[in-house]
Design an enzyme around this catalytic site. Structure first.
Site, PDB file in Angstrom:
ATOM      1  N   TYR A  33      61.800 -45.608  28.633  1.00  0.00           N
ATOM      2  CA  TYR A  33      62.625 -46.806  28.656  1.00  0.00           C
ATOM      3  C   TYR A  33      61.868 -48.001  28.097  1.00  0.00           C
ATOM      4  O   TYR A  33      60.647 -47.937  27.893  1.00  0.00           O
ATOM      5  CB  TYR A  33      63.090 -47.106  30.087  1.00  0.00           C
ATOM      6  CG  TYR A  33      62.017 -47.687  30.990  1.00  0.00           C
ATOM      7  CD1 TYR A  33      60.986 -46.907  31.485  1.00  0.00           C
ATOM      8  CD2 TYR A  33      62.030 -49.042  31.333  1.00  0.00           C
ATOM      9  CE1 TYR A  33      60.004 -47.451  32.304  1.00  0.00           C
ATOM     10  CE2 TYR A  33      61.049 -49.598  32.153  1.00  0.00           C
ATOM     11  CZ  TYR A  33      60.037 -48.795  32.635  1.00  0.00           C
ATOM     12  OH  TYR A  33      59.060 -49.338  33.440  1.00  0.00           O
ATOM     13  N   LYS A 148      55.798 -44.985  28.396  1.00  0.00           N
ATOM     14  CA  LYS A 148      56.645 -45.768  29.307  1.00  0.00           C
ATOM     15  C   LYS A 148      57.778 -44.877  29.834  1.00  0.00           C
ATOM     16  O   LYS A 148      58.926 -44.970  29.394  1.00  0.00           O
ATOM     17  CB  LYS A 148      57.190 -47.013  28.594  1.00  0.00           C
ATOM     18  CG  LYS A 148      57.716 -48.062  29.569  1.00  0.00           C
ATOM     19  CD  LYS A 148      57.846 -49.397  28.894  1.00  0.00           C
ATOM     20  CE  LYS A 148      58.523 -50.440  29.757  1.00  0.00           C
ATOM     21  NZ  LYS A 148      57.834 -50.751  31.007  1.00  0.00           N
ATOM     22  N   GLU A 181      46.289 -51.838  36.372  1.00  0.00           N
ATOM     23  CA  GLU A 181      47.379 -52.754  36.015  1.00  0.00           C
ATOM     24  C   GLU A 181      48.281 -52.944  37.221  1.00  0.00           C
ATOM     25  O   GLU A 181      48.042 -52.379  38.283  1.00  0.00           O
ATOM     26  CB  GLU A 181      48.177 -52.199  34.819  1.00  0.00           C
ATOM     27  CG  GLU A 181      48.878 -50.893  35.119  1.00  0.00           C
ATOM     28  CD  GLU A 181      49.640 -50.325  33.932  1.00  0.00           C
ATOM     29  OE1 GLU A 181      50.104 -51.101  33.078  1.00  0.00           O
ATOM     30  OE2 GLU A 181      49.785 -49.084  33.888  1.00  0.00           O
ATOM     31  N   LEU A 205      49.566 -49.129  30.614  1.00  0.00           N
ATOM     32  CA  LEU A 205      50.570 -49.212  29.554  1.00  0.00           C
ATOM     33  C   LEU A 205      50.169 -50.371  28.646  1.00  0.00           C
ATOM     34  O   LEU A 205      49.796 -51.439  29.142  1.00  0.00           O
ATOM     35  CB  LEU A 205      51.945 -49.500  30.168  1.00  0.00           C
ATOM     36  CG  LEU A 205      53.071 -49.643  29.156  1.00  0.00           C
ATOM     37  CD1 LEU A 205      53.512 -48.279  28.644  1.00  0.00           C
ATOM     38  CD2 LEU A 205      54.273 -50.357  29.781  1.00  0.00           C
TER      39      LEU A 205
END
Ligand code: PDD
Length: 283
Positions: A33, A148, A181, A205
């Site tokens: 996505y 992702k 992250e 990411l």
């Protein structure tokens, strides 16, 4: 006004929009996505979001559901039909509908879902001006977080834990004590005149907002160090912040209940937030 979603060729009322029970996104989280900010009716960094979608699809050997130019048209159509001026557009591609079987189906009929929703830009700016608290959680995700995918259960659990602790985001910490992250954002600190973030090669990411912010730092002549940092370093830093398509640049003022820097949003982070859209693509 009723919301409209795009599902596999059809623009449907949001509450009626549905995918098949044997969609592989639903059964295996076999999907990817993107979330793209919409600002003044335009898409922010669309090219980079589509480039990353292309990479995610290719890494998983998944077919494009429609051509890239057609997807650009659909994104705009969903934004327009929902009358979104400021907000976001969400688009998801899965490996399509097939009898439940782990191996890839013989067909190449990927599913495409696109939704859009409005956000109160002024309210988000005001909230960002207060800064957010984060909590740290062990990073228990798989190794391919560079893709992702919609497989976000560890992120869901980490962000729920953050919410229950009165925080807005969770920072994942790897086995060596380094922050990777956020649950849905990239993590940064500022020490003296140096802005620091983890290199995108492992453990994170490659955020589109992160990439565009790197352009902004270069343009402003700000010093950047792509190096991982530990939670202790973040607590001793002058400032900390997160980036994502939905939070843009948002200062972090507390980590696990302890203040970062002055305990107030940092001036550099706030300045970067203000300048961000001067450099981002608006299409
Ligand atoms: N999340 N890291 C993770 C794990 C993310 O889920 C995201 C974005 C980012 C930042 O990427 P970008 O700058 O391209 O938005 C980093 C989106 C916003 C979401 O899942 O809602």
């Amino acid at each position: 006004m009723s919301r409209i979603a795009y599902v596999n060729g059809i623009y449907a009322p949001h509450r009626e929009a549905a995918v098949h029970i044997e969609d592989r996104g639903y059964q295996f989280a076999d999907g990817v996505y993107e979330v793209c900010e919409v600002r003044d009716g335009r898409l922010v960094d669309e090219t980079r979001h589509l480039d990353r979608l292309a990479r995610s699809l290719s890494e998983l050997r998944m077919a494009w559901p429609v051509s890239r130019p057609a997807l650009c048209v659909i994104l705009r159509e969903v934004v327009a039909r929902n009358r979104v001026r400021d907000g976001l557009v969400y688009f998801q591609v899965t490996r399509g509908v097939a009898r439940r079987d782990f191996m890839f189906p013989a067909h190449q009929r990927s599913s495409l879902v696109v939704t859009a929703r409005s956000a109160d830009r002024a309210a988000l700016d005001t909230a960002a001006g207060q800064g957010i608290a984060v909590v740290t959680r062990p990073d228990n995700r798989w190794e391919r977080v560079d893709i992702k995918t919609v497989g976000l259960l560890p992120n869901v659990l980490a962000k729920q834990a953050a919410k229950e602790a009165g925080a807005k985001e969770a920072w994942f910490v790897d086995a060596n004590g380094y922050v990777t992250e956020g649950g849905s954002s990239n993590a940064w600190i500022i020490v003296g005149n140096t802005i620091q973030t983890r290199p995108a090669e492992t453990g994170i990411l490659r955020g589109v907002t992160r990439t565009t912010l790197l352009d902004l730092l270069a343009r402003e002549g700000l010093k950047l160090k792509e190096r991982p940092f530990k939670v202790g370093e973040a607590l001793k830093a002058d400032e900390a912040f997160i980036t994502s398509a939905t939070t843009i640049v948002t200062p972090v003022v507390k980590i696990d209940g302890k203040p970062v820097g002055s305990g107030k949003p940092g001036p550099v982070a706030l300045k970067l937030r203000k300048a961000f859209h001067n450099i981002a693509e608006l299409a």
